[in-house]
Design a protein around this motif. Structure first.
Motif, PDB file in Angstrom:
ATOM      1  N   THR A 161     -10.158   0.379   2.990  1.00 23.19           N
ATOM      2  CA  THR A 161     -10.868   0.583   4.321  1.00 23.19           C
ATOM      3  C   THR A 161     -12.139   1.397   4.423  1.00 23.19           C
ATOM      4  OG1 THR A 161      -9.253   1.895   5.341  1.00 23.19           O
ATOM      5  CG2 THR A 161      -8.930  -0.450   5.614  1.00 23.19           C
ATOM      6  N   ILE A 162     -12.487   2.294   3.433  1.00 19.67           N
ATOM      7  CA  ILE A 162     -13.406   3.074   3.521  1.00 19.67           C
ATOM      8  C   ILE A 162     -14.656   2.622   3.497  1.00 19.67           C
ATOM      9  CG2 ILE A 162     -14.485   5.040   2.252  1.00 19.67           C
ATOM     10  CD1 ILE A 162     -11.564   5.313   3.248  1.00 19.67           C
ATOM     11  N   GLU A 163     -15.786   3.123   4.285  1.00 19.47           N
ATOM     12  CA  GLU A 163     -17.126   2.320   4.296  1.00 19.47           C
ATOM     13  C   GLU A 163     -17.625   2.607   2.757  1.00 19.47           C
ATOM     14  OE1 GLU A 163     -21.529   3.139   6.497  1.00 19.47           O
ATOM     15  OE2 GLU A 163     -19.774   3.701   7.377  1.00 19.47           O
ATOM     16  N   ASP A 164     -18.169   1.496   2.217  1.00 20.51           N
ATOM     17  CA  ASP A 164     -18.623   1.671   0.895  1.00 20.51           C
ATOM     18  C   ASP A 164     -19.723   0.232   0.914  1.00 20.51           C
ATOM     19  OD1 ASP A 164     -18.807   1.109  -1.987  1.00 20.51           O
ATOM     20  OD2 ASP A 164     -16.919   1.672  -2.383  1.00 20.51           O
ATOM     21  N   GLU A 165     -20.914   0.731   0.568  1.00 17.75           N
ATOM     22  CA  GLU A 165     -21.966  -0.341   0.507  1.00 17.75           C
ATOM     23  C   GLU A 165     -22.102  -1.045  -0.658  1.00 17.75           C
ATOM     24  OE1 GLU A 165     -25.610   2.927  -1.312  1.00 17.75           O
ATOM     25  OE2 GLU A 165     -25.607   2.011   0.686  1.00 17.75           O
ATOM     26  N   ASN A 166     -21.366  -0.603  -1.871  1.00 24.72           N
ATOM     27  CA  ASN A 166     -21.387  -1.188  -3.154  1.00 24.72           C
ATOM     28  C   ASN A 166     -20.221  -2.329  -2.843  1.00 24.72           C
ATOM     29  OD1 ASN A 166     -23.119   0.194  -4.542  1.00 24.72           O
ATOM     30  ND2 ASN A 166     -21.819   1.844  -4.823  1.00 24.72           N
ATOM     31  N   PHE A 167     -19.319  -2.197  -2.191  1.00 22.47           N
ATOM     32  CA  PHE A 167     -18.102  -2.997  -2.062  1.00 22.47           C
ATOM     33  C   PHE A 167     -17.838  -3.387  -0.435  1.00 22.47           C
ATOM     34  CE2 PHE A 167     -17.757  -1.092  -6.194  1.00 22.47           C
ATOM     35  CZ  PHE A 167     -17.458  -1.983  -6.972  1.00 22.47           C
ATOM     36  N   PRO A 168     -18.872  -3.997   0.154  1.00 21.58           N
ATOM     37  CA  PRO A 168     -18.685  -4.097   1.669  1.00 21.58           C
ATOM     38  C   PRO A 168     -17.298  -4.783   1.913  1.00 21.58           C
ATOM     39  CG  PRO A 168     -20.319  -5.598   0.718  1.00 21.58           C
ATOM     40  CD  PRO A 168     -19.912  -4.775  -0.112  1.00 21.58           C
ATOM     41  N   CYS A 169     -17.024  -4.821   3.274  1.00 21.81           N
ATOM     42  CA  CYS A 169     -15.691  -5.413   4.079  1.00 21.81           C
ATOM     43  C   CYS A 169     -15.667  -6.954   3.448  1.00 21.81           C
ATOM     44  CB  CYS A 169     -15.695  -5.024   5.380  1.00 21.81           C
ATOM     45  SG  CYS A 169     -15.363  -3.477   5.560  1.00 21.81           S
ATOM     46  N   GLN A 170     -16.720  -7.750   3.549  1.00 18.40           N
ATOM     47  CA  GLN A 170     -16.547  -9.254   3.313  1.00 18.40           C
ATOM     48  C   GLN A 170     -16.014  -9.751   1.940  1.00 18.40           C
ATOM     49  OE1 GLN A 170     -19.522  -7.454   4.368  1.00 18.40           O
ATOM     50  NE2 GLN A 170     -21.354  -8.219   3.253  1.00 18.40           N
ATOM     51  N   ILE A 171     -16.250  -8.492   0.931  1.00 21.62           N
ATOM     52  CA  ILE A 171     -15.585  -9.041  -0.238  1.00 21.62           C
ATOM     53  C   ILE A 171     -14.214  -8.610  -0.578  1.00 21.62           C
ATOM     54  CG2 ILE A 171     -17.947  -9.243  -1.220  1.00 21.62           C
ATOM     55  CD1 ILE A 171     -17.596  -6.706  -2.839  1.00 21.62           C
ATOM     56  N   ARG A 172     -13.613  -7.826   0.326  1.00 25.12           N
ATOM     57  CA  ARG A 172     -12.258  -7.260   0.458  1.00 25.12           C
ATOM     58  C   ARG A 172     -11.558  -8.272   0.664  1.00 25.12           C
ATOM     59  NH1 ARG A 172     -13.648  -1.250   2.875  1.00 25.12           N
ATOM     60  NH2 ARG A 172     -15.801  -0.851   1.764  1.00 25.12           N
ATOM     61  N   LEU A 173     -10.522  -8.713  -0.140  1.00 26.24           N
ATOM     62  CA  LEU A 173      -9.535  -9.813  -0.050  1.00 26.24           C
ATOM     63  C   LEU A 173      -8.076  -9.274  -0.074  1.00 26.24           C
ATOM     64  CD1 LEU A 173     -11.195 -12.426  -2.376  1.00 26.24           C
ATOM     65  CD2 LEU A 173     -11.727 -11.784   0.072  1.00 26.24           C
ATOM     66  N   ASP A 174      -7.185 -10.117   0.604  1.00 27.16           N
ATOM     67  CA  ASP A 174      -5.800  -9.879   0.548  1.00 27.16           C
ATOM     68  C   ASP A 174      -4.931 -11.124  -0.130  1.00 27.16           C
ATOM     69  OD1 ASP A 174      -5.404 -11.567   2.712  1.00 27.16           O
ATOM     70  OD2 ASP A 174      -5.261  -9.979   4.117  1.00 27.16           O
ATOM     71  N   SER A 175      -3.791 -10.975  -0.125  1.00 28.34           N
ATOM     72  CA  SER A 175      -2.925 -12.158  -0.763  1.00 28.34           C
ATOM     73  C   SER A 175      -2.978 -13.390   0.088  1.00 28.34           C
ATOM     74  CB  SER A 175      -1.447 -11.593  -0.869  1.00 28.34           C
ATOM     75  OG  SER A 175      -0.971 -11.311   0.188  1.00 28.34           O
ATOM     76  N   LYS A 176      -3.108 -13.102   1.548  1.00 28.02           N
ATOM     77  CA  LYS A 176      -3.163 -14.554   2.128  1.00 28.02           C
ATOM     78  C   LYS A 176      -4.682 -15.234   1.998  1.00 28.02           C
ATOM     79  CE  LYS A 176      -0.318 -12.821   5.988  1.00 28.02           C
ATOM     80  NZ  LYS A 176       0.837 -13.737   5.330  1.00 28.02           N
ATOM     81  N   ASP A 177      -5.791 -14.473   1.601  1.00 24.48           N
ATOM     82  CA  ASP A 177      -7.020 -15.199   1.323  1.00 24.48           C
ATOM     83  C   ASP A 177      -6.937 -15.667   0.006  1.00 24.48           C
ATOM     84  OD1 ASP A 177      -8.454 -13.926   3.750  1.00 24.48           O
ATOM     85  OD2 ASP A 177      -8.629 -11.919   2.632  1.00 24.48           O
ATOM     86  N   ILE A 178      -6.298 -15.295  -0.772  1.00 23.71           N
ATOM     87  CA  ILE A 178      -6.000 -16.090  -2.127  1.00 23.71           C
ATOM     88  C   ILE A 178      -5.321 -17.289  -2.098  1.00 23.71           C
ATOM     89  CG2 ILE A 178      -5.580 -15.741  -4.714  1.00 23.71           C
ATOM     90  CD1 ILE A 178      -7.746 -14.045  -3.891  1.00 23.71           C
ATOM     91  N   GLU A 179      -3.977 -17.002  -1.426  1.00 25.90           N
ATOM     92  CA  GLU A 179      -3.203 -18.290  -1.127  1.00 25.90           C
ATOM     93  C   GLU A 179      -4.028 -19.350  -0.659  1.00 25.90           C
ATOM     94  OE1 GLU A 179       0.094 -16.533   0.842  1.00 25.90           O
ATOM     95  OE2 GLU A 179       0.626 -15.375  -1.047  1.00 25.90           O
ATOM     96  N   ARG A 180      -4.780 -18.924   0.618  1.00 21.92           N
ATOM     97  CA  ARG A 180      -5.529 -19.732   1.233  1.00 21.92           C
ATOM     98  C   ARG A 180      -6.499 -20.824   0.343  1.00 21.92           C
ATOM     99  NH1 ARG A 180      -9.964 -18.894   4.779  1.00 21.92           N
ATOM    100  NH2 ARG A 180      -9.548 -16.818   4.572  1.00 21.92           N
TER     101      ARG A 180
END
Length: 211
Positions: A161-180
């Motif tokens: 959850t750290i602010e990171d311009e190289n890896f913004p929030c929209q490309i952070r995924l969890d298991s539910k995203d992958i299952e979907r």
């Protein structure tokens, strides 16, 4: 695994020029390789060597070397950074006498055929603005690769959850995203990095199409 490990340490320590060394590539000069590399090796060692392998974002070819070492015959590894692609080409040619594997280009937009798709240590937002857009991008890779039976995918985990311009929030995924994204697949996963012990938190997914 130990044989390939030693081979790569020796090659990477003495044959890669300093200007091409990166923080992630230096891991392959250390006594312990990244967890994602070890897991990819463990997964692939039990796969049929006749299967067609496609890798997206092969970097300097350290994961690509697993396919070669294990004896996979049909391999294509794409790398859009021309310098990294040249490092990978030389490494794979020197260690395995194979010159046809590394493709210095973006992953193609036109369909190709694969049985195994690998995308690890390669997460870029490429201008996507939402998580849904990023998921569509991953789905696009999978579709272009011919909807392979096995997809080995490493992502930035949403627990980071750290602010990171190289890896913004929209490309952070969890298991539910992958299952979907892959509702008709058997899915397993392992944490490969954890913040703050590591710079980010990442998770490797093995996505296997149900028969």
């Amino acid at each position: 695994m130990e044989e390939l490990h030693e081979l790569l340490i020796n090659y990477n320590s003495y044959n890669i020029k300093e200007k091409y060394q990166r923080s992630w590539s230096k891991q392959f000069c250390e006594p312990t390789f990244p967890i994602y590399w070890q897991k990819v090796f463990e997964i692939l060692r039990y796969e049929n060597r006749e299967q067609r392998v496609v890798e997206i974002g092969c970097g300097q070819g350290d994961v690509t070397s697993i396919f070669c070492h294990l004896g996979f015959k049909n391999i294509k590894a794409f790398e859009r950074d021309t310098d990294m692609a040249e490092v990978a080409k030389e490494k794979i040619a020197t260690l395995f006498s194979r010159n046809e594997i590394i493709v210095s280009a973006e992953f193609p937009q036109s369909p190709i055929v694969s049985d195994i798709l690998v995308l690890v240590n390669c997460a870029y937002d490429d201008g996507v603005k939402t998580k849904e857009e990023y998921l569509r991008k991953l789905q696009g890779f999978y579709d272009i690769a011919g909807a392979p039976a096995l997809f080995i995918l490493e992502v930035i985990d949403s627990s980071y959850t750290i602010e990171d311009e190289n890896f913004p929030c929209q490309i952070r995924l969890d298991s539910k995203d992958i299952e979907r994204l892959f509702p008709n697949a058997d899915i397993g996963s392992w944490e490969t990095y954890r913040y703050p012990q590591n710079k980010r938190t990442k998770r490797l997914y093995i996505i296997r199409k149900k028969q």
